[in-house]
Each structure stands twice: as structure tokens, then as C-alpha cells.
Design a protein around this motif. Structure first.
Motif, mmCIF file in Angstrom:
data_model
loop_
_atom_site.group_PDB
_atom_site.id
_atom_site.type_symbol
_atom_site.label_atom_id
_atom_site.label_comp_id
_atom_site.label_asym_id
_atom_site.label_seq_id
_atom_site.Cartn_x
_atom_site.Cartn_y
_atom_site.Cartn_z
ATOM 1 N N ALA A 251 30.453 61.741 25.880
ATOM 2 C CA ALA A 251 29.002 61.853 25.706
ATOM 3 C C ALA A 251 28.522 60.815 24.695
ATOM 4 C CB ALA A 251 28.636 63.260 25.239
ATOM 5 N N GLU A 252 29.243 60.691 23.576
ATOM 6 C CA GLU A 252 28.839 59.721 22.546
ATOM 7 C C GLU A 252 28.843 58.306 23.135
ATOM 8 O OE1 GLU A 252 27.928 60.089 19.233
ATOM 9 O OE2 GLU A 252 27.998 62.285 19.246
ATOM 10 N N LYS A 253 29.840 58.008 23.998
ATOM 11 C CA LYS A 253 29.902 56.679 24.622
ATOM 12 C C LYS A 253 28.692 56.425 25.515
ATOM 13 C CE LYS A 253 34.787 55.788 24.610
ATOM 14 N NZ LYS A 253 35.937 56.361 25.259
ATOM 15 N N LEU A 254 28.158 57.499 26.099
ATOM 16 C CA LEU A 254 26.973 57.369 26.958
ATOM 17 C C LEU A 254 25.683 57.320 26.123
ATOM 18 C CD1 LEU A 254 27.875 60.011 29.735
ATOM 19 C CD2 LEU A 254 27.763 57.527 30.032
ATOM 20 N N GLY A 255 25.856 57.355 24.794
ATOM 21 C CA GLY A 255 24.685 57.304 23.901
ATOM 22 C C GLY A 255 24.007 58.660 23.740
ATOM 23 N N ILE A 256 24.737 59.722 24.090
ATOM 24 C CA ILE A 256 24.166 61.073 23.968
ATOM 25 C C ILE A 256 24.525 61.647 22.593
ATOM 26 C CG2 ILE A 256 24.286 63.442 24.896
ATOM 27 C CD1 ILE A 256 25.102 62.042 27.613
ATOM 28 N N GLU A 257 23.537 62.155 21.902
ATOM 29 C CA GLU A 257 23.795 62.771 20.598
ATOM 30 C C GLU A 257 24.514 64.108 20.840
ATOM 31 O OE1 GLU A 257 21.238 64.466 16.878
ATOM 32 O OE2 GLU A 257 20.198 63.151 18.292
ATOM 33 N N THR A 258 25.515 64.424 20.023
ATOM 34 C CA THR A 258 26.226 65.696 20.196
ATOM 35 C C THR A 258 26.177 66.524 18.912
ATOM 36 O OG1 THR A 258 28.354 64.778 19.532
ATOM 37 C CG2 THR A 258 27.856 64.713 21.888
ATOM 38 N N ASN A 259 26.367 67.809 19.091
ATOM 39 C CA ASN A 259 26.259 68.736 17.965
ATOM 40 C C ASN A 259 27.198 69.919 18.241
ATOM 41 O OD1 ASN A 259 25.220 70.049 15.749
ATOM 42 N ND2 ASN A 259 23.425 70.832 16.832
ATOM 43 N N LEU A 260 27.738 70.529 17.178
ATOM 44 C CA LEU A 260 28.636 71.685 17.368
ATOM 45 C C LEU A 260 28.045 72.933 16.728
ATOM 46 C CD1 LEU A 260 32.184 70.401 16.283
ATOM 47 C CD2 LEU A 260 31.173 70.325 18.545
ATOM 48 N N ILE A 261 28.136 74.056 17.438
ATOM 49 C CA ILE A 261 27.830 75.355 16.804
ATOM 50 C C ILE A 261 29.099 76.193 16.960
ATOM 51 C CG2 ILE A 261 26.351 77.392 16.791
ATOM 52 C CD1 ILE A 261 24.063 75.650 17.812
ATOM 53 N N HIS A 262 29.714 76.516 15.835
ATOM 54 C CA HIS A 262 31.039 77.138 15.870
ATOM 55 C C HIS A 262 30.993 78.604 16.290
ATOM 56 C CE1 HIS A 262 32.321 73.522 13.889
ATOM 57 N NE2 HIS A 262 31.336 73.676 13.044
ATOM 58 N N GLY A 263 32.139 79.067 16.807
ATOM 59 C CA GLY A 263 32.278 80.479 17.162
ATOM 60 C C GLY A 263 33.565 81.007 16.555
ATOM 61 N N ALA A 264 33.675 82.328 16.414
ATOM 62 C CA ALA A 264 34.925 82.913 15.919
ATOM 63 C C ALA A 264 36.046 82.516 16.875
ATOM 64 C CB ALA A 264 34.798 84.431 15.867
ATOM 65 N N SER A 265 37.186 82.151 16.304
ATOM 66 C CA SER A 265 38.303 81.686 17.136
ATOM 67 C C SER A 265 39.479 82.658 17.052
ATOM 68 C CB SER A 265 38.757 80.320 16.625
ATOM 69 O OG SER A 265 39.951 79.946 17.273
ATOM 70 N N ILE A 266 40.239 82.729 18.140
ATOM 71 C CA ILE A 266 41.443 83.563 18.131
ATOM 72 C C ILE A 266 42.415 83.063 17.052
ATOM 73 C CG2 ILE A 266 42.617 82.235 19.968
ATOM 74 C CD1 ILE A 266 42.836 86.044 19.349
ATOM 75 N N ALA A 267 42.365 81.753 16.750
ATOM 76 C CA ALA A 267 43.293 81.184 15.764
ATOM 77 C C ALA A 267 43.067 81.812 14.382
ATOM 78 C CB ALA A 267 43.120 79.669 15.694
ATOM 79 N N SER A 268 41.816 82.120 14.035
ATOM 80 C CA SER A 268 41.588 82.757 12.733
ATOM 81 C C SER A 268 41.643 84.282 12.859
ATOM 82 C CB SER A 268 40.258 82.308 12.116
ATOM 83 O OG SER A 268 39.202 82.551 13.004
ATOM 84 N N ALA A 269 41.247 84.813 14.030
ATOM 85 C CA ALA A 269 41.285 86.271 14.225
ATOM 86 C C ALA A 269 42.716 86.796 14.067
ATOM 87 C CB ALA A 269 40.738 86.626 15.602
ATOM 88 N N VAL A 270 43.687 86.003 14.500
ATOM 89 C CA VAL A 270 45.092 86.444 14.422
ATOM 90 C C VAL A 270 45.506 86.682 12.971
ATOM 91 C CG1 VAL A 270 47.445 85.534 14.665
ATOM 92 C CG2 VAL A 270 45.926 85.597 16.637
ATOM 93 N N SER A 271 45.097 85.772 12.079
ATOM 94 C CA SER A 271 45.427 85.973 10.665
ATOM 95 C C SER A 271 44.731 87.215 10.130
ATOM 96 C CB SER A 271 45.016 84.755 9.830
ATOM 97 O OG SER A 271 45.956 83.740 10.006
#
Ligand code: SAM
Length: 266
Positions: free
Chosen positions: A98-118
Motif C-alpha cells: 500500500a505504501e508503495k502505491l502511495g496509500i497512507e496506512t495506519n494501525l489500530i491494535h487489538g488484543a492478541s493471543i500472544a499476550s493473552a497466553v501470558s
């Protein structure tokens, strides 16, 4: 603009308020559920909460032919994934495209199994080594059943270093959701074939339905856990390395592990 949104672990209410707002304001909403999925909901319930149609993408749509990305040049697009969008996925590739196509990107995080396990097991996140994934066995062209030995090797390496291993279990369109029981049987099969002894007599922890009201967390020795009924998916497995005494206590008290775990703790 392309916004990657992690939906969290179990049902439609696990999305963050930021995520929900972004979805409600989006022009188009896409989702993939082949890397992970939310077993306590379905597309219909999500659409009802979001007030938006959700277009489901296949692995091919995401990884091979993401033509839909072009729509994000002049529109606001949200891309939804179970758990956290960038944990144990290859979606960074999509972001770079997407960035290569000149599209701005953004992340909105979610709870992950990787942290839920701990959180659920009490195993400390900085004592984990490399993660492993167990795929379903497949048949070679000659009809031989092939089992991946990579997860066994990763567990072996981590165990030698005293580190825990997080073992993701396969989600397959045709073969279904792999269970903890099948995963342990496959690991023991590899061990038997090689004549090694990494798994035998070792502690293991199974977690089912993290994020639900009643997740199942059970610790025991591999041989006992192999036949334990964890109920409905999703399942994930941990093979602990060396246990800190607090970790051992948590496994005994919170995951009904045997008292023997305490004796081996440091
Ligand atoms: C490839 S990983 C993707 C992880 C996801 N991106 C995340 O951050 O949670 C998906 C695997 O994690 C495990 N998993 C995901 N959600 C789970 C849940 N709620 N309970 C138990 N295991 C889960 C399953 O083994 C599943 O096949």
C-alpha cells in the motif's frame, strides 16, 4: 487511507473504541479470517454492531491479488483481522504494498493471543523463545503422510535454552481447526520417529477460547494433556521451558497443574 484494525480475541465487542469509530467512518470494510478468527461471533453480528457491510477476503485476495488495495487511493478503507493485525500474520507485506502505491496506512491494535497466553497462564512473556506453528499433515504425491518436523525442532531449541514455546495451531478451510490433542499427538509422533525425548514427561499448557467468558487453561504432563477435553476451538499450546517459581505456582493454582511443577521450579 488504509487502516489495519485488530479485532481482538473472541466476539464483536472485542474491537477497541478507536477501531469501532474507524470502521463506522470507513467507505469500505474488508476482513480476513484465515489467519485467526473470532469464534464467539459471525459476520452478521459484526455488521450489525458496525452498521457497515463487511467484505470477506480469501488468502488469495490478500496475499496474491490484493487488487482491492487500489480503492484505498481515494477512499477510506479498513482491513480487519482477528487478534492483532500484525502478530503472527504477514500483513506487513500488504502495508508495504500500500505504501508503495502511495496509500497512507495506519494501525489500530487489538488484543492478541500472544499476550493473552501470558495473562492466562502466568508464564512471563520475556521467557518465551521463537514461536512455532503446527500445520495439518498432508499427503505427498506418492500418498505418503507428511508431518512438519519444524515445530518439534523449535521446541527442542527453546527447551535447550530454558525458554517457553508458544505453538499456534493450524486453521484450515478443509481440515478445520487443529486441537491441542492432535498437536500433541503429532509432536509425539515426530519424537517417536526420531527416538528423541524432548516431549516425554514434559509439562505442557493448553488454552482454549481465550477472550471468552470462560477460557479453558489446563497444565499437565504431555501424556495426560493429550487426552484432556478442551472443548470448542480456538486452541493454542505452550511447551514451557524452565519455570520460575511464580510461573510454577500460577500453573498449579490457575491451570490445575500437578504439584510436581513446583518441585522443578527455580
Ligand atoms: C496465526 S495466529 C494469529 C494471531 C493473531 N493475529 C493474534 O494477534 O491473536 C492464530 C492462532 O492463534 C491461536 N488463537 C488465536 N485466537 C485464539 C483464542 N481466542 N483462543 C485460543 N487460541 C487462539 C490459534 O492457534 C490460531 O490458529
Amino acid at each position: 487511507m488504509l487502516t489495519f484494525i485488530g479485532l481482538g480475541l473472541f466476539d464483536e465487542y472485542d474491537i477497541s473504541l478507536k477501531g469501532l469509530e474507524a470502521v463506522r467512518e470507513a467507505d469500505l470494510v474488508y476482513a480476513e479470517f484465515y489467519t485467526s478468527c473470532l469464534m464467539g461471533t459471525n459476520l452478521e453480528k459484526m455488521e450489525k454492531l458496525y452498521g457497515k457491510r463487511v467484505i470477506l477476503l480469501s488468502r488469495e485476495d490478500v496475499e496474491q491479488y490484493p487488487n482491492w488495495l487500489n480503492e484505498a487511493r481515494d477512499r477510506n478503507i479498513c482491513f480487519l483481522t482477528g487478534g492483532d493485525t500484525m502478530v503472527s500474520t504477514t500483513h506487513v507485506d500488504l502495508r508495504l504494498r500500500a505504501e508503495k502505491l502511495g496509500i497512507e496506512t495506519n494501525l489500530i491494535h487489538g488484543a492478541s493471543i500472544a499476550s493473552a497466553v501470558s495473562g492466562l497462564t502466568g508464564l512471563q512473556n520475556y521467557r518465551f523463545g521463537k514461536s512455532a506453528s503446527i500445520p495439518h499433515p498432508y499427503e505427498s504425491r506418492r500418498g505418503t503422510r507428511i508431518i512438519s518436523e519444524t515445530p518439534y525442532d523449535i521446541i527442542k531449541q527453546n527447551t535447550e535454552l530454558g525458554l517457553h514455546t508458544l505453538v499456534f495451531l493450524d486453521i484450515d478451510k478443509e481440515k478445520g481447526y487443529m486441537t491441542i490433542n492432535t498437536a500433541l499427538e503429532l509432536l509425539l509422533e515426530v519424537e517417536g520417529k526420531r527416538g528423541e525425548g524432548v516431549m516425554r514427561g514434559t509439562a505442557a499448557v493448553g488454552i482454549a477460547r481465550a477472550g471468552s467468558e470462560k477460557p479453558m487453561v489446563k497444565a499437565d504432563y504431555v501424556e495426560n494433556l493429550k487426552s484432556f477435553d478442551f472443548g470448542n476451538p480456538l486452541h493454542i499450546l505452550v511447551i514451557p521451558g524452565k519455570l520460575h517459581f511464580l510461573e510454577a505456582e500460577a500453573l498449579v493454582k490457575l491451570a490445575q497443574g500437578p504439584m510436581g511443577f513446583m518441585e522443578k521450579a527455580e
